[in-house]
Design an enzyme around this catalytic site. Structure first.
Site, PDB file in Angstrom:
ATOM      1  N   SER A  33      56.203  58.786   8.259  1.00  0.00           N
ATOM      2  CA  SER A  33      57.627  58.532   7.979  1.00  0.00           C
ATOM      3  C   SER A  33      58.226  59.641   7.101  1.00  0.00           C
ATOM      4  O   SER A  33      57.652  60.033   6.084  1.00  0.00           O
ATOM      5  CB  SER A  33      57.789  57.188   7.269  1.00  0.00           C
ATOM      6  N   LEU A  34      59.408  60.122   7.495  1.00  0.00           N
ATOM      7  CA  LEU A  34      60.125  61.122   6.706  1.00  0.00           C
ATOM      8  C   LEU A  34      61.023  60.463   5.663  1.00  0.00           C
ATOM      9  O   LEU A  34      61.608  61.144   4.821  1.00  0.00           O
ATOM     10  CB  LEU A  34      60.995  61.989   7.637  1.00  0.00           C
ATOM     11  N   SER A  35      61.136  59.132   5.718  1.00  0.00           N
ATOM     12  CA  SER A  35      62.112  58.432   4.869  1.00  0.00           C
ATOM     13  C   SER A  35      61.855  58.595   3.372  1.00  0.00           C
ATOM     14  O   SER A  35      62.817  58.815   2.614  1.00  0.00           O
ATOM     15  CB  SER A  35      62.167  56.948   5.248  1.00  0.00           C
ATOM     16  N   THR A  86      60.733  49.885  10.090  1.00  0.00           N
ATOM     17  CA  THR A  86      60.546  50.726  11.262  1.00  0.00           C
ATOM     18  C   THR A  86      59.520  50.039  12.154  1.00  0.00           C
ATOM     19  O   THR A  86      59.144  48.886  11.904  1.00  0.00           O
ATOM     20  CB  THR A  86      60.194  52.177  10.844  1.00  0.00           C
ATOM     21  N   LYS A  90      61.422  45.771  13.412  1.00  0.00           N
ATOM     22  CA  LYS A  90      62.886  45.615  13.376  1.00  0.00           C
ATOM     23  C   LYS A  90      63.360  44.297  13.993  1.00  0.00           C
ATOM     24  O   LYS A  90      64.327  43.709  13.525  1.00  0.00           O
ATOM     25  CB  LYS A  90      63.561  46.778  14.113  1.00  0.00           C
ATOM     26  N   ASP A 126      71.085  52.055  12.616  1.00  0.00           N
ATOM     27  CA  ASP A 126      70.740  52.991  13.698  1.00  0.00           C
ATOM     28  C   ASP A 126      71.973  53.366  14.526  1.00  0.00           C
ATOM     29  O   ASP A 126      72.127  54.518  14.948  1.00  0.00           O
ATOM     30  CB  ASP A 126      69.672  52.386  14.616  1.00  0.00           C
ATOM     31  N   GLY A 153      64.951  49.565  25.385  1.00  0.00           N
ATOM     32  CA  GLY A 153      64.202  48.973  24.282  1.00  0.00           C
ATOM     33  C   GLY A 153      65.104  48.762  23.075  1.00  0.00           C
ATOM     34  O   GLY A 153      66.337  48.717  23.192  1.00  0.00           O
ATOM     35  N   GLY A 154      64.488  48.661  21.892  1.00  0.00           N
ATOM     36  CA  GLY A 154      65.242  48.362  20.679  1.00  0.00           C
ATOM     37  C   GLY A 154      66.256  49.431  20.328  1.00  0.00           C
ATOM     38  O   GLY A 154      67.405  49.121  19.967  1.00  0.00           O
ATOM     39  N   ALA A 155      65.868  50.704  20.444  1.00  0.00           N
ATOM     40  CA  ALA A 155      66.796  51.789  20.097  1.00  0.00           C
ATOM     41  C   ALA A 155      67.973  51.800  21.057  1.00  0.00           C
ATOM     42  O   ALA A 155      69.137  51.944  20.648  1.00  0.00           O
ATOM     43  CB  ALA A 155      66.070  53.131  20.116  1.00  0.00           C
ATOM     44  N   ASN A 175      67.052  52.667  33.090  1.00  0.00           N
ATOM     45  CA  ASN A 175      65.721  52.421  32.528  1.00  0.00           C
ATOM     46  C   ASN A 175      64.667  52.656  33.599  1.00  0.00           C
ATOM     47  O   ASN A 175      64.961  52.718  34.789  1.00  0.00           O
ATOM     48  CB  ASN A 175      65.628  50.991  31.983  1.00  0.00           C
TER      49      ASN A 175
HETATM   50  P1  NDP Z   1      60.744  50.481  22.762  1.00  0.00           P
HETATM   51  O1  NDP Z   1      59.270  50.414  22.915  1.00  0.00           O
HETATM   52  O2  NDP Z   1      61.506  49.274  22.357  1.00  0.00           O
HETATM   53  O3  NDP Z   1      61.377  50.976  24.176  1.00  0.00           O
HETATM   54  C1  NDP Z   1      60.805  52.069  24.873  1.00  0.00           C
HETATM   55  C2  NDP Z   1      61.723  52.497  26.011  1.00  0.00           C
HETATM   56  O4  NDP Z   1      61.206  53.713  26.557  1.00  0.00           O
HETATM   57  C3  NDP Z   1      61.795  51.512  27.175  1.00  0.00           C
HETATM   58  O5  NDP Z   1      63.068  51.592  27.756  1.00  0.00           O
HETATM   59  C4  NDP Z   1      60.722  52.044  28.130  1.00  0.00           C
HETATM   60  O6  NDP Z   1      60.934  51.704  29.486  1.00  0.00           O
HETATM   61  C5  NDP Z   1      60.941  53.522  27.952  1.00  0.00           C
HETATM   62  N1  NDP Z   1      59.785  54.352  28.289  1.00  0.00           N
HETATM   63  C6  NDP Z   1      58.592  54.385  27.659  1.00  0.00           C
HETATM   64  N2  NDP Z   1      57.796  55.321  28.223  1.00  0.00           N
HETATM   65  C7  NDP Z   1      58.511  55.880  29.231  1.00  0.00           C
HETATM   66  C8  NDP Z   1      58.229  56.897  30.177  1.00  0.00           C
HETATM   67  N3  NDP Z   1      57.053  57.542  30.194  1.00  0.00           N
HETATM   68  N4  NDP Z   1      59.195  57.234  31.053  1.00  0.00           N
HETATM   69  C9  NDP Z   1      60.394  56.620  31.016  1.00  0.00           C
HETATM   70  N5  NDP Z   1      60.720  55.643  30.170  1.00  0.00           N
HETATM   71  C10 NDP Z   1      59.774  55.274  29.279  1.00  0.00           C
HETATM   72  O7  NDP Z   1      61.006  51.689  21.762  1.00  0.00           O
HETATM   73  P2  NDP Z   1      62.301  51.961  20.842  1.00  0.00           P
HETATM   74  O8  NDP Z   1      63.501  51.575  21.608  1.00  0.00           O
HETATM   75  O9  NDP Z   1      62.090  51.383  19.497  1.00  0.00           O
HETATM   76  O10 NDP Z   1      62.232  53.549  20.671  1.00  0.00           O
HETATM   77  C11 NDP Z   1      62.636  54.410  21.730  1.00  0.00           C
HETATM   78  C12 NDP Z   1      62.726  55.833  21.202  1.00  0.00           C
HETATM   79  O11 NDP Z   1      63.745  55.920  20.207  1.00  0.00           O
HETATM   80  C13 NDP Z   1      61.437  56.314  20.544  1.00  0.00           C
HETATM   81  O12 NDP Z   1      61.159  57.612  20.992  1.00  0.00           O
HETATM   82  C14 NDP Z   1      61.767  56.318  19.063  1.00  0.00           C
HETATM   83  O13 NDP Z   1      61.044  57.316  18.364  1.00  0.00           O
HETATM   84  C15 NDP Z   1      63.259  56.646  19.078  1.00  0.00           C
HETATM   85  N6  NDP Z   1      63.986  56.217  17.863  1.00  0.00           N
HETATM   86  C16 NDP Z   1      64.556  57.184  17.068  1.00  0.00           C
HETATM   87  C17 NDP Z   1      65.270  56.847  15.942  1.00  0.00           C
HETATM   88  C18 NDP Z   1      65.884  57.922  15.107  1.00  0.00           C
HETATM   89  O14 NDP Z   1      66.408  57.627  14.003  1.00  0.00           O
HETATM   90  N7  NDP Z   1      65.901  59.174  15.552  1.00  0.00           N
HETATM   91  C19 NDP Z   1      65.438  55.444  15.515  1.00  0.00           C
HETATM   92  C20 NDP Z   1      64.809  54.500  16.422  1.00  0.00           C
HETATM   93  C21 NDP Z   1      64.101  54.893  17.558  1.00  0.00           C
HETATM   94  P3  NDP Z   1      60.370  50.322  30.120  1.00  0.00           P
HETATM   95  O15 NDP Z   1      61.344  49.257  29.705  1.00  0.00           O
HETATM   96  O16 NDP Z   1      60.359  50.580  31.570  1.00  0.00           O
HETATM   97  O17 NDP Z   1      59.004  50.108  29.521  1.00  0.00           O
END
Ligand code: NDP
Length: 307
Positions: A33-35, A86, A90, A126, A153-155, A175
């Site tokens: 974590s960079l926080s 994180t 969340k 976020d 996903g969550g983000a 997606n």
């Molecule tokens: P989740 O696990 O909730 O969701 C992951 C998502 O990525 C899903 O939509 C999943 O698709 C998709 N996915 C995973 N692998 C692949 C792949 N190989 N090809 C295509 N789609 C893929 O994760 P989060 O939503 O929490 O996080 C998503 C990204 O956001 C991460 O990289 C995280 O680091 C980044 N993030 C950055 C933040 C920032 O401040 N910069 C803050 C929060 C998150 P499927 O539904 O089909 O499985």
């Protein structure tokens, strides 16, 4: 304070002399974590203006997935004024807080807790972070033009809610898998959002009618590693468009594709910085300097890549 450089567990906190105002990020894993670097640099800057902040400190605490509820209660009892959550906490934290900011309730997840007399109040910075990152990186507002949001996903949910709150009119929502895409659309509907401008798609059938000046946001995990393949080729984008990648610190396929096509690109470090800045402003009630947090995050990231 020596403890900032190591990962703490709840047990360690009993041995520690806490500062007047402790803050922390909880996650698992948490070592990267960079926080702490960002927040403690900003607190040091605030302390130059007001010495009260010299006795504030931001820790990182490893909390396993099943231990969140008892950890949050313990940290509240120990007097932690603010917590960040994180991965993987969340969503679960959303159900542990005494109240949630109405504007972010539809995100279904919280990343920031603020202590009140009754317990922690939750919010999610976020969405704020991505909106400020888009403005700074591309000089455009998130709600201003067409947006292609990748991920469900969550983000992605936080970004979708922020974009809809900011008035986006044309939102392509894509997606890899249908199940999570359908769930996200249902969550947005349940939260009362108007989805008439939302066009869902799956990555194996990308849209062909996206304007070339669209903003593409990668909120998938594809791009966390340098050798991750692009989930689809966003050939509709031209130099008037842009890519905001939520992943950061990796020269990934999104960055390479954007460089080859002359499409402006920014990674997720700005989003991280702005969400952290917003959290710290809520805890301190002060304006927090962005550049101090950004420099600290960049330095911590650089140190991480050489270690
Ligand atoms: P989740 O696990 O909730 O969701 C992951 C998502 O990525 C899903 O939509 C999943 O698709 C998709 N996915 C995973 N692998 C692949 C792949 N190989 N090809 C295509 N789609 C893929 O994760 P989060 O939503 O929490 O996080 C998503 C990204 O956001 C991460 O990289 C995280 O680091 C980044 N993030 C950055 C933040 C920032 O401040 N910069 C803050 C929060 C998150 P499927 O539904 O089909 O499985």
């Amino acid at each position: 304070m020596e403890s900032v450089d190591r990962v703490l567990t709840l047990g360690d906190l009993d041995q520690l002399t806490l500062p007047a105002v402790p803050l922390a990020v909880l996650g698992d894993p948490i070592e990267h974590s960079l926080s702490p670097a960002m927040h403690n640099a900003a607190l040091a800057a605030l302390a130059e203006e007001d010495p009260v902040f010299a006795d504030w400190h931001y820790f990182r605490v490893r909390v396993a997935v099943n231990h969140l509820e008892c950890s949050v209660a313990r940290l509240f009892a120990l007097g932690f004024k603010g917590l960040n959550l994180t991965l993987p906490h969340k969503i679960e934290a959303f159900d542990l807080v005494t109240a949630v900011e109405p504007a972010v309730a539809a995100m279904g997840a919280v990343n920031t807790l603020l202590a009140t007399e009754l317990g922690y109040r939750g919010t999610n910075t976020d969405g704020w972070g991505i909106a400020r990152a888009v403005e700074r990186a591309f000089d455009r507002r998130l709600g201003e033009g067409p947006v292609v949001l990748c991920g469900a996903g969550g983000a992605a949910r936080a970004v979708a809610v922020q974009a809809l709150n900011d008035g986006v009119r044309d939102l392509w929502l894509g997606n890899r898998g249908e199940q999570n895409l359908t769930r996200l659309l249902q969550q947005l509907t349940d939260a009362g959002h108007d989805l008439s401008g939302v066009r869902p798609f799956l990555f194996d059938a990308p849209p062909v009618d996206v304007p070339d000046d669209a903003l593409l946001i990668n909120a998938t995990s594809a791009g966390l590693r340098a050798d991750d393949a692009l989930p689809f080729s966003p050939d509709f984008l031209g130099p008037e468009g842009a890519i905001l990648d939520t992943t950061y610190g990796t020269p990934n396929a999104w960055r390479r594709w954007a460089a080859e096509r002359g499409v402006p690109y920014a990674d997720g470090l700005l989003m991280l910085v702005y969400q952290g800045q917003r959290s710290l402003e809520l805890w301190t009630g002060r304006e927090v300097p962005t550049e101090v947090m950004l420099n600290a995050a960049q330095n911590a990231l650089a140190a991480r890549s050489v270690s």
